[in-house]
Design an enzyme around this catalytic site. Structure first.
Site: not given
Length: 457
Positions: A181, A278, A284, A286, A317
């Site tokens: 940066r 789910s 579930k 997750n 180019r």
């Protein structure tokens, strides 16, 4: 997410929020054209007020990315159509100032640097926000768990050391992002073939003023076919993706039902929807943040590979290689930024289960301490014989389903070796205590936290 992020999958892949889509590209190109007009005026090559007129038109005229994109088929890139529309939008006496001295690649490459600056700033912020791993490392400095190598139980470690590894990876990735940066985002301004011939002797001065206007570095030369700056941005993104994917992969493994050592906090949406559910299985939960990070970072190597392949560009180019960069470059910034945003959420909301960690550590009945027991026997038996004895004891323990201690002390042949070596049951018990075989885990964790703290000063 910005207004342009309205796609079906953007909740996963555009979470970082930095603009990299068509509207962001267009804004960066217009900003470049406006800055060039101001630079030309400052150099005495445009009428007074021309810079302000172009800047105003670039900010307010209703440019349509879709229409410009369709017209790009006529020239191979969208800049000629954009220039034509911008000239129509400014007063007649400022029209000749628009795009003077530039070529299409100057505008797109400089716009790419502006996109990268915004994306890297956001990426750096999200990497810093992911220092929930520092909190985890400090809180669990001495929380014992099993270390795993090749996906098998190895020797005891601490969760603090695991989190310290995550933290160090994030800090080093953030340092790389900051270096790119600060030093590698440069203006592109070389004209038709890198000579700025249309501006005569004033070319370098205009290039310098353009860099000032945009807050970008002034390169030694135009870099039309030197793509190292693109590669450096890609490398910084790849490093960040690697650090983030390491954390995410660890979490998915620790969060498996059979392991259960960590879980995501499971925060819901503003509409009250539970995260991690789910469509088929009501039970579930997750690890959505970890999964989303991996979904983003799995795309990074392919995008980087495309950019590296495109870096071979001919003469002054390139025919096609430069064009091949545009979408992968923006996609790379987008998915890396999204992974970092997910990472900040993941590390800040991870729930750790020390009791389950200890249960998993104890589950194999002392086998992870076999290395330490062998070390206890080395002075009496020698390294090779000590290793062989403990390996036989370990194999017996697995075969008959007993602990390593029971195997060592309960099998007469093995117990006889221990007696002959002068090893007592109390010494075996001490050797099988995982708290005594953590090595420098605590010191390493402290070192990572100290290094992180110094970065914040």
């Amino acid at each position: 997410m910005g207004a342009e992020h309205t796609g079906l999958f953007d909740g996963v892949f555009s979470r970082g929020g930095a603009g990299t889509g068509s509207h962001a590209w267009l804004r960066a190109m217009l900003d470049t054209e406006a800055a060039l007009a101001r630079a030309l005026e400052r150099a005495g090559l445009a009428p007074a007020g021309a810079g302000a007129a172009v800047t105003d038109a670039a900010a307010t005229a209703p440019f349509d990315p879709g229409a410009l994109g369709r017209r790009a088929a006529l020239s191979g890139n969208p800049v000629p159509a954009l220039v034509a529309e911008l000239r129509k939008a400014v007063p007649p006496d400022a029209a000749d100032t628009v795009h003077r001295g530039a070529t299409s690649q100057d505008i797109i490459d400089t716009a790419a640097m502006l996109l990268a600056r915004g994306a890297l700033d956001r990426l750096a912020g999200d990497l810093a926000a992911a220092d929930g791993s520092a909190v985890l490392a400090a809180a669990h400095r001495d929380t014992m768990m099993i270390g795993r190598t090749l996906l098998q139980q190895a020797v005891p470690v601490t969760f603090g050391l695991v989190a310290a590894g995550w933290l160090t990876g994030l800090d080093e990735a953030a340092d790389a992002v900051a270096r790119v940066r600060a030093a590698r985002l440069a203006v592109q301004f070389g004209g038709a073939a890198g000579t700025l011939a249309s501006l005569g002797a004033d070319g370098p001065a205009v290039a310098s003023l353009l860099a000032q206007e945009l807050g970008l570095a002034l390169p030694v030369l135009p870099w039309h076919t030197d793509r190292s700056r693109i590669i450096d941005v890609a490398g910084a993104c790849a490093g960040a993706a690697a650090a983030l994917s390491k954390i995410a992969r660890d979490v998915t493994l620790y969060a498996q039902s059979e392991v259960g050592e960590v879980r995501e906090s499971g925060g819901g949406s503003a509409a009250g929807e539970r995260r991690g559910g789910s469509s088929a299985m009501p039970h579930k939960q997750n690890p959505v943040a970890a999964i989303a990070i991996l979904g983003c970072t799995r795309r990074v190597p392919g995008l980087v590979a495309t950019l590296v392949a495109a870096a071979e560009q001919e003469h002054q180019r390139a025919a096609g290689a430069w064009h091949a960069e545009w979408e992968p470059f923006a996609d790379l910034l987008r998915v890396t930024g999204s992974a970092a945003a997910w990472g900040a959420e993941l590390t800040g909301g991870l729930v750790v289960d020390p009791a389950r960690m200890r249960a998993n550590l104890d589950a194999t009945g002392g086998l992870p301490l076999a290395e330490r027991v062998a070390g206890l026997l080395v002075p009496a038996l020698g390294r090779a014989q000590a290793h062989d004895l403990v390996a036989r004891a370990s194999a017996h323990a697995v075969a008959v389903g007993v602990t390593l201690r029971e195997s060592l002390l309960g099998v007469p042949e093995l117990a006889g070796w221990l007696d002959g070596a002068g090893i007592t049951s109390a010494q075996i018990d001490e050797a099988l205590d995982p708290a005594g075989y953590l090595g420098s885990a605590g010191a390493f964790t402290d070192a990572a936290l100290d290094a992180h703290a110094r970065r914040q000063e």
